[in-house]
Design an enzyme around this catalytic site. Structure first.
Site, PDB file in Angstrom:
ATOM      1  N   ASP A 218      -2.805   6.012  12.429  1.00 54.08           N
ATOM      2  CA  ASP A 218      -2.040   5.319  11.384  1.00 54.08           C
ATOM      3  C   ASP A 218      -0.726   6.067  11.181  1.00 54.08           C
ATOM      4  O   ASP A 218      -0.692   7.162  10.603  1.00 54.08           O
ATOM      5  CB  ASP A 218      -2.863   5.297  10.088  1.00 54.08           C
ATOM      6  CG  ASP A 218      -2.142   4.598   8.941  1.00 54.08           C
ATOM      7  OD1 ASP A 218      -0.932   4.324   9.057  1.00 54.08           O
ATOM      8  OD2 ASP A 218      -2.795   4.340   7.905  1.00 54.08           O
TER       9      ASP A 218
ATOM     10  N   HIS B  34       1.069   5.107   6.843  1.00 50.85           N
ATOM     11  CA  HIS B  34       0.745   5.730   5.557  1.00 50.85           C
ATOM     12  C   HIS B  34       0.881   7.253   5.627  1.00 50.85           C
ATOM     13  O   HIS B  34       0.987   7.828   6.723  1.00 50.85           O
ATOM     14  CB  HIS B  34      -0.666   5.314   5.133  1.00 50.85           C
ATOM     15  CG  HIS B  34      -0.793   3.826   4.957  1.00 50.85           C
ATOM     16  ND1 HIS B  34      -1.307   3.006   5.941  1.00 50.85           N
ATOM     17  CD2 HIS B  34      -0.440   3.017   3.930  1.00 50.85           C
ATOM     18  CE1 HIS B  34      -1.267   1.749   5.528  1.00 50.85           C
ATOM     19  NE2 HIS B  34      -0.752   1.725   4.310  1.00 50.85           N
TER      20      HIS B  34
ATOM     21  N   SER C  20       0.818  -1.223   0.000  1.00 45.51           N
ATOM     22  CA  SER C  20       0.000   0.000   0.000  1.00 45.51           C
ATOM     23  C   SER C  20       0.848   1.268   0.000  1.00 45.51           C
ATOM     24  O   SER C  20       0.376   2.326  -0.435  1.00 45.51           O
ATOM     25  CB  SER C  20      -0.934   0.008   1.216  1.00 45.51           C
ATOM     26  OG  SER C  20      -0.178  -0.121   2.404  1.00 45.51           O
TER      27      SER C  20
END
Length: 456
Positions: free
Chosen positions: A432, A435, A188
């Site tokens: 998070d 990311h 990702s």
């Protein structure tokens, strides 16, 4: 006696045989006559000088004339000889012939390390696009839409030491991709870089001339007028694994099948510019599980090896695939280094039990290295790539990204599942810190890719 010098054809005057003996030192032999007395010697020398003077004069005049007329040419001729006037001085290094890589427009190899430098505040030229103007950003990366109160993380520009990055030229990039395929393969984080590249280019393409489609593990952005595609392929280990589903891949007990890169690699054939990444999914501990047979076997033969050995196996498989399937004269291959996370505030000297949540400033220590980035993995990358016969361009984004604890999505993203009251009460628990918000840091990764593609 008079000698004429022909300026069109140089003739060196002959020295008569009788005078040659006066230019030679003869060794003293036994029984030789004693040297003449001083008076006779003086007389002899005068006679010799008298004999030689016309020849010497002519020779000196000739030498002077040639030196003046052809001094530069003589210098060039003599310069071709290796006259070692300083034997202790080391010889100059041999000139390295610059082999132009495909797509390069540089005349020589860059001597500047664009991955060493500092972040510079540049609100006039940043961000390179607006979040609201790029419909392709996944909701997991749209921090402004999900309530992030500040925008400072968008305004930083990377400034290498000793040189400047070339400005990202979307027109040049699109024209280069005409009739070509560019593909990002990995996890990702590589998908974030892929989406950043799409955002950097899409505004030059009319709405009716572009599309984005997903087919399982493959996402394809098409620029129709250019007959060009930019693609992302989900393969977090590059090889076949039990985490290959592009949507449902949250598997805690991860297993990779040895020698299985062609399972995914068959979808990569024919790509002109390839960008690989793989790191985070290997980091499950000190050991990693490798499947020797097939995932269809009733009894599975699984071996546990060190994470470094497992990662080395993955990189070697990637390089073998590249060597067999990519054309070094027409295609380019990039590998993006590990993307850091900021899970432990104690790493940067803050209070323990914190992470990237509520962090709006970057880390100032130029030597900062977080505990989540294994240097042993960097050593594996260096060791494996050093032995590769295919030129792979290494995008070393790790150190410059380590400073950016301010640039993560944190809590400002679409959540996969509803938050519990306990999580809402403690945002650190669900922030998070892996990311990155877009626009943001990953646009810089693509500026670096752009620089290395055209000015390697």
């Amino acid at each position: 006696m008079h000698h004429h010098i022909n300026t069109h054809l140089f003739i060196i005057p002959k020295i008569h045989q009788e005078n040659l003996r006066h230019y030679t030192l003869k060794p003293k032999r036994k029984g030789m006559k004693p040297p003449p007395t001083s008076s006779s010697s003086s007389t002899s020398n005068l006679i010799r000088k008298a004999r030689l003077s016309p020849y010497l004069f002519t020779l000196l005049a000739f030498t002077l004339f040639v030196t003046i007329l052809y001094g530069q040419d003589l210098g060039c001729i003599l310069g071709q000889f290796d006259l070692d006037v300083a034997p202790d001085r080391p010889p100059p290094p041999p000139k390295k012939h610059y082999k132009k890589l495909p797509f390069s427009i540089a005349e020589k190899e860059s001597s500047c390390d664009i991955f060493r430098g500092k972040w510079v505040w540049d609100p006039l030229n940043r961000p390179l696009y607006q979040e609201s103007e790029c419909p392709y950003i996944q909701p997991q990366l749209t921090c402004q839409e999900h309530g992030r109160p500040d925008r400072d993380y968008q305004f930083w520009r990377w400034q290498p030491d000793g040189c400047s990055l070339p400005s990202f030229n979307a027109s040049l990039m699109l024209e280069t991709l005409r009739n070509k395929r560019m593909m990002f393969v990995g996890d990702s984080l590589n998908r974030g870089q892929y989406v950043s590249m799409v955002c950097l280019l899409h505004s030059l393409i009319p709405d009716e001339a572009k599309s984005m489609e997903t087919f399982g593990s493959l996402t394809v952005f098409t620029a129709k007028d250019y007959n060009a595609t930019m693609e992302f392929y989900w393969a977090p280990f590059l090889m076949e694994s039990n985490s290959d589903d592009a949507v449902i891949h949250r598997v805690s007990d991860r297993v990779v099948r040895r020698g299985s890169i062609n399972k995914h690699g068959k979808h990569w054939k024919g790509v002109d510019i390839m960008v690989f990444n793989t790191y985070l999914w290997w980091m499950t501990g000190l050991k990693f599980k490798i499947l020797q047979g097939s995932f269809d076997d009733e009894v599975k033969d699984i071996a546990e090896v060190s994470t470094e050995d497992a990662y080395r196996m993955g990189l070697k498989s990637m390089i073998r695939w590249v060597r067999k399937n990519m054309d070094r004269k027409k295609t380019r291959v990039f590998f993006t280094s590990m993307s850091p996370s900021h899970q432990k505030s104690i790493d940067w000297g803050a209070e323990p039990n914190g992470n990237c949540y509520n962090q709006t400033e970057m880390i100032a220590d130029p030597n900062y290295w977080g505990s989540d980035c294994r240097k042993s993995i960097m050593e594996v990358i260096g060791d494996v790539f050093k032995k590769s016969t295919f030129p792979i361009t290494f995008l070393n984004i790790t150190q410059l990204s380590l400073y950016r604890k301010d640039a993560h999505t944190s809590i400002y993203k679409k959540q996969w599942s509803p938050l519990t009251p306990e999580q809402i009460a403690n945002p650190v628990s669900y922030a998070d810190c892996v990311h990155w918000c877009l626009p943001g840091l990953q646009d810089t990764w693509n500026e670096l890719l752009f620089a290395k593609l055209f000015y390697p």
